[in-house]
Write a protein that holds these residues in place. Structure first.
Motif, PDB file in Angstrom:
ATOM      1  N   GLY A 107       1.014  -1.101   0.004  1.00  0.00           N
ATOM      2  CA  GLY A 107      -0.102   0.026   0.022  1.00  0.00           C
ATOM      3  C   GLY A 107       0.999   1.163   0.058  1.00  0.00           C
ATOM      4  N   LEU A 108       1.856   1.088   0.899  1.00  0.00           N
ATOM      5  CA  LEU A 108       2.815   2.186   1.022  1.00  0.00           C
ATOM      6  C   LEU A 108       3.539   2.492  -0.278  1.00  0.00           C
ATOM      7  CD1 LEU A 108       3.906   4.347   3.139  1.00  0.00           C
ATOM      8  CD2 LEU A 108       6.026   2.819   3.292  1.00  0.00           C
ATOM      9  N   ILE A 109       4.014   1.663  -1.141  1.00  0.00           N
ATOM     10  CA  ILE A 109       4.656   1.735  -2.251  1.00  0.00           C
ATOM     11  C   ILE A 109       3.762   2.416  -3.388  1.00  0.00           C
ATOM     12  CG2 ILE A 109       5.797   0.369  -4.030  1.00  0.00           C
ATOM     13  CD1 ILE A 109       7.272  -1.294  -2.090  1.00  0.00           C
ATOM     14  N   ILE A 110       2.514   1.790  -3.600  1.00  0.00           N
ATOM     15  CA  ILE A 110       1.653   2.250  -4.302  1.00  0.00           C
ATOM     16  C   ILE A 110       1.031   3.845  -4.095  1.00  0.00           C
ATOM     17  CG2 ILE A 110      -0.663   1.920  -5.330  1.00  0.00           C
ATOM     18  CD1 ILE A 110      -0.167  -1.230  -5.177  1.00  0.00           C
ATOM     19  N   PHE A 111       1.070   3.927  -3.001  1.00  0.00           N
ATOM     20  CA  PHE A 111       0.784   5.336  -2.344  1.00  0.00           C
ATOM     21  C   PHE A 111       1.726   6.343  -2.870  1.00  0.00           C
ATOM     22  CE2 PHE A 111       0.988   8.540   0.951  1.00  0.00           C
ATOM     23  CZ  PHE A 111      -0.351   9.325   0.688  1.00  0.00           C
ATOM     24  N   LEU A 112       2.968   6.079  -2.642  1.00  0.00           N
ATOM     25  CA  LEU A 112       4.114   6.755  -2.997  1.00  0.00           C
ATOM     26  C   LEU A 112       4.406   6.973  -4.437  1.00  0.00           C
ATOM     27  CD1 LEU A 112       6.850   5.489  -0.639  1.00  0.00           C
ATOM     28  CD2 LEU A 112       5.938   7.991  -0.791  1.00  0.00           C
ATOM     29  N   LEU A 113       3.989   5.780  -5.160  1.00  0.00           N
ATOM     30  CA  LEU A 113       4.151   5.961  -6.678  1.00  0.00           C
ATOM     31  C   LEU A 113       3.016   6.851  -7.117  1.00  0.00           C
ATOM     32  CD1 LEU A 113       4.916   2.312  -7.844  1.00  0.00           C
ATOM     33  CD2 LEU A 113       6.332   4.258  -8.122  1.00  0.00           C
ATOM     34  N   ILE A 114       1.839   6.969  -6.538  1.00  0.00           N
ATOM     35  CA  ILE A 114       0.881   7.732  -7.335  1.00  0.00           C
ATOM     36  C   ILE A 114       0.977   9.230  -6.954  1.00  0.00           C
ATOM     37  CG2 ILE A 114      -1.802   8.388  -6.952  1.00  0.00           C
ATOM     38  CD1 ILE A 114      -2.196   5.134  -6.427  1.00  0.00           C
ATOM     39  N   ILE A 115       1.676   9.574  -5.648  1.00  0.00           N
ATOM     40  CA  ILE A 115       1.806  10.987  -5.504  1.00  0.00           C
ATOM     41  C   ILE A 115       2.947  11.452  -6.336  1.00  0.00           C
ATOM     42  CG2 ILE A 115       2.442  12.553  -3.675  1.00  0.00           C
ATOM     43  CD1 ILE A 115       1.467  10.911  -1.500  1.00  0.00           C
ATOM     44  N   GLY A 116       3.973  10.414  -6.243  1.00  0.00           N
ATOM     45  CA  GLY A 116       5.317  10.807  -7.081  1.00  0.00           C
ATOM     46  C   GLY A 116       4.990  10.975  -8.495  1.00  0.00           C
ATOM     47  N   SER A 117       4.254   9.981  -9.119  1.00  0.00           N
ATOM     48  CA  SER A 117       3.882  10.380 -10.606  1.00  0.00           C
ATOM     49  C   SER A 117       3.079  11.367 -10.904  1.00  0.00           C
ATOM     50  CB  SER A 117       3.409   9.207 -10.960  1.00  0.00           C
ATOM     51  OG  SER A 117       2.252   8.729 -10.507  1.00  0.00           O
ATOM     52  N   SER A 118       2.215  11.852  -9.972  1.00  0.00           N
ATOM     53  CA  SER A 118       1.407  13.108 -10.470  1.00  0.00           C
ATOM     54  C   SER A 118       2.400  14.224 -10.173  1.00  0.00           C
ATOM     55  CB  SER A 118      -0.025  13.051  -9.555  1.00  0.00           C
ATOM     56  OG  SER A 118       0.314  12.982  -8.240  1.00  0.00           O
ATOM     57  N   ALA A 119       3.235  14.385  -9.160  1.00  0.00           N
ATOM     58  CA  ALA A 119       3.912  15.361  -8.792  1.00  0.00           C
ATOM     59  C   ALA A 119       5.032  15.661  -9.864  1.00  0.00           C
ATOM     60  CB  ALA A 119       4.802  15.330  -7.446  1.00  0.00           C
ATOM     61  N   HIS A 120       5.480  14.409 -10.295  1.00  0.00           N
ATOM     62  CA  HIS A 120       6.539  14.337 -11.661  1.00  0.00           C
ATOM     63  C   HIS A 120       5.810  14.863 -12.897  1.00  0.00           C
ATOM     64  CE1 HIS A 120      10.022  12.818 -13.686  1.00  0.00           C
ATOM     65  NE2 HIS A 120       9.105  12.675 -14.798  1.00  0.00           N
ATOM     66  N   TYR A 121       4.874  14.575 -13.180  1.00  0.00           N
ATOM     67  CA  TYR A 121       4.120  15.002 -14.339  1.00  0.00           C
ATOM     68  C   TYR A 121       3.590  16.558 -14.223  1.00  0.00           C
ATOM     69  CZ  TYR A 121       4.370  10.675 -17.216  1.00  0.00           C
ATOM     70  OH  TYR A 121       4.760   9.818 -17.728  1.00  0.00           O
ATOM     71  N   LYS A 122       3.325  16.941 -13.172  1.00  0.00           N
ATOM     72  CA  LYS A 122       2.828  18.422 -12.803  1.00  0.00           C
ATOM     73  C   LYS A 122       4.109  19.461 -13.001  1.00  0.00           C
ATOM     74  CE  LYS A 122       0.166  20.921  -9.460  1.00  0.00           C
ATOM     75  NZ  LYS A 122       0.838  22.032  -9.231  1.00  0.00           N
ATOM     76  N   PHE A 123       5.311  18.917 -12.647  1.00  0.00           N
ATOM     77  CA  PHE A 123       6.400  19.825 -12.521  1.00  0.00           C
ATOM     78  C   PHE A 123       7.447  19.556 -14.011  1.00  0.00           C
ATOM     79  CE2 PHE A 123       5.481  20.224  -8.169  1.00  0.00           C
ATOM     80  CZ  PHE A 123       5.467  21.823  -8.004  1.00  0.00           C
ATOM     81  N   ARG A 124       7.080  18.476 -14.616  1.00  0.00           N
ATOM     82  CA  ARG A 124       8.106  17.841 -15.737  1.00  0.00           C
ATOM     83  C   ARG A 124       8.249  19.242 -16.565  1.00  0.00           C
ATOM     84  NH1 ARG A 124       7.331  12.321 -19.102  1.00  0.00           N
ATOM     85  NH2 ARG A 124       9.326  11.582 -18.029  1.00  0.00           N
ATOM     86  N   ASN A 125       7.280  19.612 -17.026  1.00  0.00           N
ATOM     87  CA  ASN A 125       7.344  20.533 -18.102  1.00  0.00           C
ATOM     88  C   ASN A 125       8.138  21.842 -17.545  1.00  0.00           C
ATOM     89  OD1 ASN A 125       6.363  19.089 -20.244  1.00  0.00           O
ATOM     90  ND2 ASN A 125       4.344  19.862 -19.795  1.00  0.00           N
ATOM     91  N   ARG A 126       8.373  22.063 -16.456  1.00  0.00           N
ATOM     92  CA  ARG A 126       8.806  23.303 -15.954  1.00  0.00           C
ATOM     93  C   ARG A 126       9.888  23.122 -15.194  1.00  0.00           C
ATOM     94  NH1 ARG A 126       5.655  26.412 -12.322  1.00  0.00           N
ATOM     95  NH2 ARG A 126       4.360  24.610 -11.455  1.00  0.00           N
TER      96      ARG A 126
END
Lengths: 269, 269
Positions: free
Chosen positions: A245-264
């Motif tokens: 659960g922890l890993i999947i939770f981190l992956l979901i937050i991490g991936s949305s943060a990553h895509y949010k900032f990627r272009n910038r």
């Protein structure tokens, strides 16, 4: 959720690239030393000897833990730690440090932390191999439980990736995150049963909380597979579920943060 | 002819701070501290397929920022770029590692450019051939002269086959013979009907190579049109600028700098 699926796709599609870049990274890191890749093993080996001398020989006087001599007990847990510590520290810096290298290419940026982690994972494989030989000589023979070790090594990799996916993005935006990661890792190290066993030394409820530290699960898993011959995944199924659960939770937050900032990213570096 | 790249009212704004205190202040109370700088200020023009557009202007005018925005490396603050086809920036020195040998660098940079295993095997002999490095290809890049390094980087970069190419100061690579060879390669792209953006201070190269010129001044588009017309005006401007006294040049620079602080939109009010 879409970001999560995209990250997984990106990683799977870049599998070959990750492997090759990891090998190049090892070469680059060790090019200037005569002993080269050997340092990836020698360095942790020296540290292990020191930990054994101070904590095992010095403080505990070679007492046993769970019927296993301290030095073997410690070796099994700490081999995981050397990997995950370096992987998270270097992985967190990956995007910030390597962005300029790939800025002008259509490079999948989430691969930067994962190839750094993969490079460290090769060193980890070699180290675990050596520790296995030490165990065989000492009478802990290979068993069916080694299958479980593959699972726990994969878990370590996944945990390192899920954490660095988030921290590597945050480090680009706020450089101080790197310092926070370093401090938190150090705290987690001493709060996990890697160097010392806390059973019976603390109130039950504190121990229960400390079990939520993911490094607890991993260290105990390595031990169960290499030394104690237990099916730890099943015996502690609640922890297994919790860690997934922890890993999947981190992956979901991490991936949305990553895509949010990627272009910038270029604006922040 | 069909439009290949449309640049629509593109603006790139950077926040400038005098100190760390201002930076934190701006983070906590957005817009209260620091000042704006319009690196690119409301530029619009359309480029047709097969056009070779030279971006000219004095240092700091925003040519490179604009080329980076077209290349998708830097996101614009407002406005948009509509590109029909794959865009690629020829980045000679990006993605080369000094520790690795030339031949290793070929694979390394090709991986970063996202090539598959098969594609790398296919292009490697072409790169070795084009780079003219001979046996030096097996030496670490740190032993290369800067010309040799650029040759290698250029040889790798031109294996990409995009529809829209951006070249930022890339054709002044190596000695005259190699520069001619690279120019020939670029002309080959041109004859195949690719859209090319060419950033350079070498005006004779721009004149020979480009059929259109976009003259950028202080972040704005001063003039856009066929090479012979714009080039004449730009040359006259340069001549006049050189005739100005040091104080007058400074006053001119300051006028541009002030305009960039507030941006086109606000000046109109």
């Amino acid at each position: 959720m879409k970001a999560f699926i995209n990250i997984i796709k990106e990683q799977v599609n870049s599998f070959y690239m990750i492997q090759r870049l990891a090998k190049f990274q090892l070469k680059i890191d060790n090019q200037n030393n005569y002993l080269g890749f050997f340092w990836e093993i020698l360095n942790p080996a020296i540290q292990m000897a020191m930990y054994w001398f101070v904590f095992g020989f010095g403080i505990r006087g070679s007492a046993k833990i769970d019927n296993v001599p301290y030095v073997y007990w410690m070796l099994a847990g700490i081999s995981m730690w050397f990997f995950i510590n370096k992987a998270i520290l270097n992985g967190s810096k990956a995007i910030y440090q390597k962005y300029s290298m790939v800025a002008k290419m259509n490079f999948p940026l989430s691969v930067l932390p994962s190839y750094i982690i993969t490079g460290k994972f090769y060193g980890h494989l070699a180290l675990v191999g050596i520790i296995m030989v030490v165990f065989w000589i000492s009478g802990y023979y290979p068993s069916i439980y080694y299958i479980q070790l593959i699972y726990f090594m994969a878990m370590s990799y996944l945990l390192a990736f899920s954490i660095t996916l988030l921290t590597s993005t945050l480090t680009v935006v706020v450089r101080d995150v790197q310092m926070i990661v370093q401090s938190v890792l150090q705290a987690m190290f001493f709060l996990s049963p890697i160097l010392w066993d806390r059973t019976g030394k603390m109130p039950e409820w504190i121990q229960e909380i400390l079990r939520l530290n993911p490094f607890h699960y991993l260290a105990e898993g390595y031990r169960a597979s290499l030394l104690k011959n237990e099916w730890y995944i099943v015996a502690e199924w609640q922890l297994t579920l919790y860690n997934w659960g922890l890993i999947i939770f981190l992956l979901i937050i991490g991936s949305s943060a990553h895509y949010k900032f990627r272009n910038r990213f270029s604006d922040f570096i | 002819m069909a439009e290949s790249v449309i640049i629509k009212n593109v603006t790139k704004k950077y926040r400038m701070y005098k100190s760390k205190k201002e930076q934190i202040g701006d983070l906590l109370f957005p817009g209260k501290m620091g000042s704006d700088f319009n690196a690119i200020d409301g530029i619009s023009f359309a480029v047709e397929a097969g056009d070779v557009v030279g971006l000219v202007g004095i240092n700091g005018s925003g040519k490179s920022t604009l080329s980076n925005i077209i290349g998708g490396i830097v996101p614009p603050s407002s406005g948009e770029i509509i590109a029909k086809g794959e865009v690629n920036v020829i980045a000679i020195n990006a993605g080369l590692n000094n520790q690795l040998t030339g031949i290793e660098n070929i694979e390394f940079k090709c991986l970063l450019m996202g090539y598959s295993k098969e594609k790398i095997a296919e292009v490697t002999p072409q790169i070795v051939e084009f780079s003219e490095l001979g046996d030096f290809i097996y030496q670490p890049v740190k032993k290369y002269s800067s010309g040799m390094k650029s040759k290698l980087g250029f040889a790798i970069s031109v294996t990409a086959d995009p529809d829209i190419i951006i070249i930022d100061e890339a054709l002044s690579v190596g000695d005259q013979t190699f520069a001619d060879k690279s120019l020939a390669k670029m002309n080959e792209y041109k004859n195949r009907g690719k859209t090319i953006f060419f950033v350079s201070h070498n005006l004779s190269q721009v004149r020979n190579f480009c059929n259109k010129i976009a003259w950028i001044e202080g972040g704005q588009l001063r003039e856009y049109g066929p090479t012979n017309i714009v080039m004449k005006n730009y040359n006259n401007f340069i001549k006049q600028y050189h005739k100005l006294s040091y104080e007058e040049q400074k006053a001119f620079q300051k006028k541009l700098a002030d305009r960039r602080k507030y941006g086109k939109a606000k000046v109109k009010k």
